[in-house]
Design a protein around this motif. Structure first.
Motif, short mmCIF file in Angstrom:
data_model
loop_
_atom_site.label_atom_id
_atom_site.label_comp_id
_atom_site.label_asym_id
_atom_site.label_seq_id
_atom_site.Cartn_x
_atom_site.Cartn_y
_atom_site.Cartn_z
N PRO A 36 59.32 41.49 29.77
CA PRO A 36 57.98 41.68 30.35
C PRO A 36 58.05 42.16 31.80
N PHE A 37 57.06 42.95 32.17
CA PHE A 37 56.94 43.35 33.58
C PHE A 37 56.56 42.11 34.39
N GLN A 38 57.08 42.00 35.60
CA GLN A 38 56.82 40.83 36.43
C GLN A 38 55.36 40.73 36.86
N THR A 39 54.60 41.80 36.74
CA THR A 39 53.18 41.77 37.09
C THR A 39 52.31 41.30 35.94
N SER A 40 52.89 41.07 34.77
CA SER A 40 52.10 40.73 33.58
C SER A 40 51.83 39.23 33.46
N ARG A 41 50.75 38.94 32.79
CA ARG A 41 50.41 37.55 32.52
C ARG A 41 51.43 36.92 31.57
N THR A 42 51.94 37.72 30.65
CA THR A 42 52.98 37.22 29.73
C THR A 42 54.17 36.72 30.54
N PHE A 43 54.61 37.50 31.52
CA PHE A 43 55.73 37.08 32.37
C PHE A 43 55.42 35.75 33.03
N SER A 44 54.24 35.65 33.67
CA SER A 44 53.86 34.42 34.38
C SER A 44 53.87 33.22 33.45
N ASN A 45 53.25 33.40 32.28
CA ASN A 45 53.17 32.29 31.33
C ASN A 45 54.53 31.86 30.82
N LEU A 46 55.36 32.84 30.42
CA LEU A 46 56.68 32.50 29.88
C LEU A 46 57.58 31.88 30.95
N LYS A 47 57.44 32.34 32.18
CA LYS A 47 58.23 31.74 33.26
C LYS A 47 57.77 30.30 33.51
N GLU A 48 56.46 30.09 33.45
CA GLU A 48 55.90 28.76 33.73
C GLU A 48 56.20 27.75 32.62
N THR A 49 55.99 28.14 31.37
CA THR A 49 56.13 27.18 30.27
C THR A 49 57.44 27.31 29.49
N ARG A 50 58.10 28.47 29.64
CA ARG A 50 59.36 28.76 28.97
C ARG A 50 59.27 28.69 27.45
N SER A 51 58.09 29.03 26.91
CA SER A 51 57.94 29.08 25.45
C SER A 51 56.80 30.01 25.08
N GLY A 52 56.85 30.51 23.85
CA GLY A 52 55.81 31.38 23.33
C GLY A 52 56.00 31.58 21.84
N VAL A 53 55.15 32.45 21.29
CA VAL A 53 55.23 32.76 19.86
C VAL A 53 55.23 34.28 19.69
N PHE A 54 56.22 34.79 18.97
CA PHE A 54 56.27 36.21 18.62
C PHE A 54 55.75 36.35 17.20
N HIS A 55 54.87 37.36 16.99
CA HIS A 55 54.25 37.58 15.69
C HIS A 55 54.60 38.94 15.13
N VAL A 56 54.97 38.99 13.87
CA VAL A 56 55.08 40.24 13.14
C VAL A 56 53.70 40.49 12.55
N VAL A 57 53.11 41.61 12.94
CA VAL A 57 51.73 41.91 12.54
C VAL A 57 51.64 43.30 11.92
N ASP A 58 50.57 43.51 11.18
CA ASP A 58 50.26 44.86 10.70
C ASP A 58 48.83 45.26 11.07
N ASP A 59 48.20 44.47 11.93
CA ASP A 59 46.85 44.74 12.41
C ASP A 59 46.94 45.59 13.68
N VAL A 60 46.94 46.92 13.51
CA VAL A 60 47.12 47.79 14.67
C VAL A 60 45.87 47.87 15.54
N LEU A 61 44.72 47.51 15.00
CA LEU A 61 43.51 47.47 15.84
C LEU A 61 43.65 46.35 16.87
N LEU A 62 44.10 45.19 16.45
CA LEU A 62 44.36 44.08 17.39
C LEU A 62 45.41 44.48 18.41
N LEU A 63 46.47 45.12 17.95
CA LEU A 63 47.54 45.55 18.84
C LEU A 63 47.02 46.54 19.87
N ALA A 64 46.24 47.53 19.42
CA ALA A 64 45.72 48.55 20.34
C ALA A 64 44.77 47.94 21.36
N LYS A 65 43.86 47.09 20.91
CA LYS A 65 42.91 46.46 21.84
C LYS A 65 43.62 45.62 22.89
#
Length: 191
Positions: A36-65
């Motif tokens: 993740p880029f250091q300016t992203s919220r994902t970076f901040s959250n993963l650095k803070e909590t050191r955990s997350g969930v990765f999803h395999v998806v096929d919903d490209v509308l959700l991905l695009a939004k």
């Protein structure tokens, strides 16, 4: 190899962030390298909590939004099982992970992660050219500041033809949203 999907992460207060991400994965899906880029919220959250969930998806509308920041409503989620996190109910599969190490020496941080739990909700839709074209268009949309307009639009036109030939309604909608976003992004840089 890189597997594109969605990452949910939370800060210490439990605020949910949903972001597209393509971690490097091993064949057994037991370890990830997230960048993740250091300016992203994902970076901040993963650095803070050191955990997350990765999803395999096929919903490209959700991905695009989520890629262009137009996700108006949080999609349905349920609690992760081994970490304090949320699972997207529309995902095909999910992987709960813990961050084992963080290297912040580059603009894109390298986070080594270990999968500690996995789950399956439903079958993956399958290979569809329009879904892949929308994924590529979403990646391009997040790089308007890095790619010259003419080069990006040439790539985009190739993808548009694939979407025109093979898309369903969600893929068409997602592609239009991305097209509008790209047009606005370049219009803003010209003014």
């Amino acid at each position: 190899m890189i597997l594109e999907g969605m990452v949910t992460s939370q800060n210490e207060s439990g605020e949910l962030n949903i972001a597209p991400m393509g971690p490097q994965v091993d064949q057994g899906m037991t370890r990830f390298i997230l960048r993740p880029f250091q300016t992203s919220r994902t970076f901040s959250n993963l650095k803070e909590t050191r955990s997350g969930v990765f999803h395999v998806v096929d919903d490209v509308l959700l991905l695009a939004k989520s890629a262009i920041g137009t996700l108006q409503e949080i999609p349905e989620t349920f609690p992760a099982e081994k970490i304090s996190g949320r699972v997207l109910a529309s995902a095909c599969r999910w992987y709960e992970f813990q961050i084992e190490s963080i290297d912040e020496s580059e603009a894109r941080t390298v986070m080594q992660a270990k999968v500690i739990h996995r789950g399956r909700i439903r079958d993956y839709f399958g290979l569809n050219r329009a879904k892949h074209a929308v994924l590529e268009a979403a990646i391009l949309a997040t790089r308007t500041h890095l790619i010259e307009q003419g080069d990006l639009l040439a790539q985009y036109q190739t993808l548009a033809e694939i979407v025109r030939k093979t898309a369903g309604p969600d893929e068409e909608t997602a592609f239009r949203l991305l097209e509008e976003f790209i047009s606005k992004a370049y219009a803003e840089t010209e003014s």
